[in-house]
Design an enzyme around this catalytic site. Structure first.
Site, mmCIF file in Angstrom:
data_model
loop_
_atom_site.group_PDB
_atom_site.id
_atom_site.type_symbol
_atom_site.label_atom_id
_atom_site.label_comp_id
_atom_site.label_asym_id
_atom_site.label_seq_id
_atom_site.Cartn_x
_atom_site.Cartn_y
_atom_site.Cartn_z
ATOM 1 N N PRO A 87 0.992 -1.361 0.199
ATOM 2 C CA PRO A 87 0.031 0.013 0.055
ATOM 3 C C PRO A 87 0.878 1.309 0.093
ATOM 4 O O PRO A 87 0.335 2.317 -0.203
ATOM 5 C CB PRO A 87 -0.772 -0.133 1.122
ATOM 6 C CG PRO A 87 -0.228 -1.217 2.165
ATOM 7 C CD PRO A 87 0.587 -2.008 1.365
ATOM 8 N N GLU A 114 3.422 -6.727 8.471
ATOM 9 C CA GLU A 114 3.377 -5.365 8.815
ATOM 10 C C GLU A 114 4.127 -4.861 7.497
ATOM 11 O O GLU A 114 4.097 -3.520 7.374
ATOM 12 C CB GLU A 114 3.844 -5.076 9.896
ATOM 13 C CG GLU A 114 3.022 -5.242 10.960
ATOM 14 C CD GLU A 114 1.533 -4.641 11.028
ATOM 15 O OE1 GLU A 114 1.220 -3.381 10.589
ATOM 16 O OE2 GLU A 114 0.419 -5.587 10.935
ATOM 17 N N ARG A 152 -3.568 -7.923 -20.761
ATOM 18 C CA ARG A 152 -4.628 -7.382 -21.680
ATOM 19 C C ARG A 152 -3.773 -6.649 -22.812
ATOM 20 O O ARG A 152 -4.392 -6.510 -23.895
ATOM 21 C CB ARG A 152 -5.519 -6.640 -21.089
ATOM 22 C CG ARG A 152 -6.553 -7.311 -20.120
ATOM 23 C CD ARG A 152 -7.303 -6.403 -19.650
ATOM 24 N NE ARG A 152 -8.489 -5.384 -20.459
ATOM 25 C CZ ARG A 152 -9.204 -6.042 -21.100
ATOM 26 N NH1 ARG A 152 -9.806 -6.974 -20.595
ATOM 27 N NH2 ARG A 152 -9.995 -5.211 -21.802
ATOM 28 N N ASP A 167 -10.741 0.162 -24.466
ATOM 29 C CA ASP A 167 -11.120 0.174 -23.096
ATOM 30 C C ASP A 167 -11.386 1.620 -22.654
ATOM 31 O O ASP A 167 -10.463 2.577 -22.707
ATOM 32 C CB ASP A 167 -10.221 -0.680 -22.250
ATOM 33 C CG ASP A 167 -10.226 -1.908 -22.430
ATOM 34 O OD1 ASP A 167 -11.149 -2.672 -23.219
ATOM 35 O OD2 ASP A 167 -9.477 -2.738 -22.076
#
Ligand code: ADE
Length: 248
Positions: A87, A114, A152, A167
């Site tokens: 993250p 963590e 893709r 797209d």
């Protein structure tokens, strides 16, 4: 394209990579995905891949030795991006998917606990990617999302009819409304223009829809998009009513 994944939970990948377009891409030899169990590179008696953090604090930290050993055993060249899913990484987007698809080989490390010992981040990992500002239980789901979005863009993975370039996000804009049969459903009709057979008018309608939709839902994308003068003029024309027809 060759993709290696270092993970503590290889079983998590089995469903998503063995269905649909990713399955077909692998069967056709366009994409090779190899899963590596991090525990196989932990040589101590308990095969420990994590440990308590120096300085204290909650949770566990991934140890550097198994990570270095795994990457060094798998990626023999210096050119392969070593990508940590975390993250704290750079926010993944369509432009990155396209750029990564141009590389012959990628290696993903799925972060856990963590976090990862800072020495692995500094001296092993070449890129850190995040899906968004939320925390997943580990990097596995994030790696699968990135692999799917990258695949893709590999030539031949999608049929010619559904090329990735059409797209949403590929052009920097959202795709406009789409319809299929029946022409009338519960009293709601498909717009006449789409059934007119007039290709130029259809293309114009779809282009306008894409601009309207992007303006109403994601004005932030318009600010970054490389718009033609014609698109700019159209947006001026519909402003301030930056609304899609049918949405109030
Ligand atoms: N691991 C945990 N949360 C993540 C996120 N948001 N993106 C990528 N990897 C993650």
């Amino acid at each position: 394209m060759w993709i290696d994944v270092i993970t503590l939970f290889p079983g998590m990948f089995l469903g998503p990579l063995q269905e649909s377009i990713l399955k077909r891409a692998q069967q056709r030899g366009l994409l090779n995905i190899v899963l590596h169990h991090l525990r196989d590179y932990a040589f101590d008696r308990h095969q420990m891949t994590d440990d308590v953090p120096y300085g204290g604090g909650a949770g566990m930290v991934m140890r550097p030795e198994p990570l270095f050993r795994a990457v060094e055993a798998i990626a023999s060249d210096d050119a392969t991006p070593i990508i940590l899913l975390t993250p704290q990484g750079r926010r993944f987007d369509q432009a990155m998917a396209r750029a990564l698809a141009a590389r012959p080989r990628l290696l993903f490390i799925c972060g856990h606990y963590e976090g990862v010992d800072e020495r692995a981040r500094e001296h092993l990992v070449t890129e850190e990617l995040s899906l968004g500002d939320y925390v997943l239980t580990g990097g596995e789901l994030a790696a699968m999302v990135v692999i799917d979005a990258v695949a893709r863009w590999i030539p031949g993975v999608l049929g010619a009819d559904d090329a990735a370039s059409g797209d949403s996000h590929a052009s920097g804009l959202l795709e406009g409304a789409q319809y299929t049969r029946p022409a009338r459903f519960r009293g709601w009709d498909v717009p006449d223009v789409l059934r007119s057979g007039h290709h130029a008018a259809i293309a114009r309608w779809q282009w306008e829809q894409s601009l309207r939709r992007t303006a109403s839902r994601r004005p932030d994308l318009l600010a970054q998009a490389d718009l033609s003068a014609e698109a700019g003029a159209f947006l001026q024309e519909i402003h301030p009513a930056l609304r899609e027809p049918g949405t109030q």
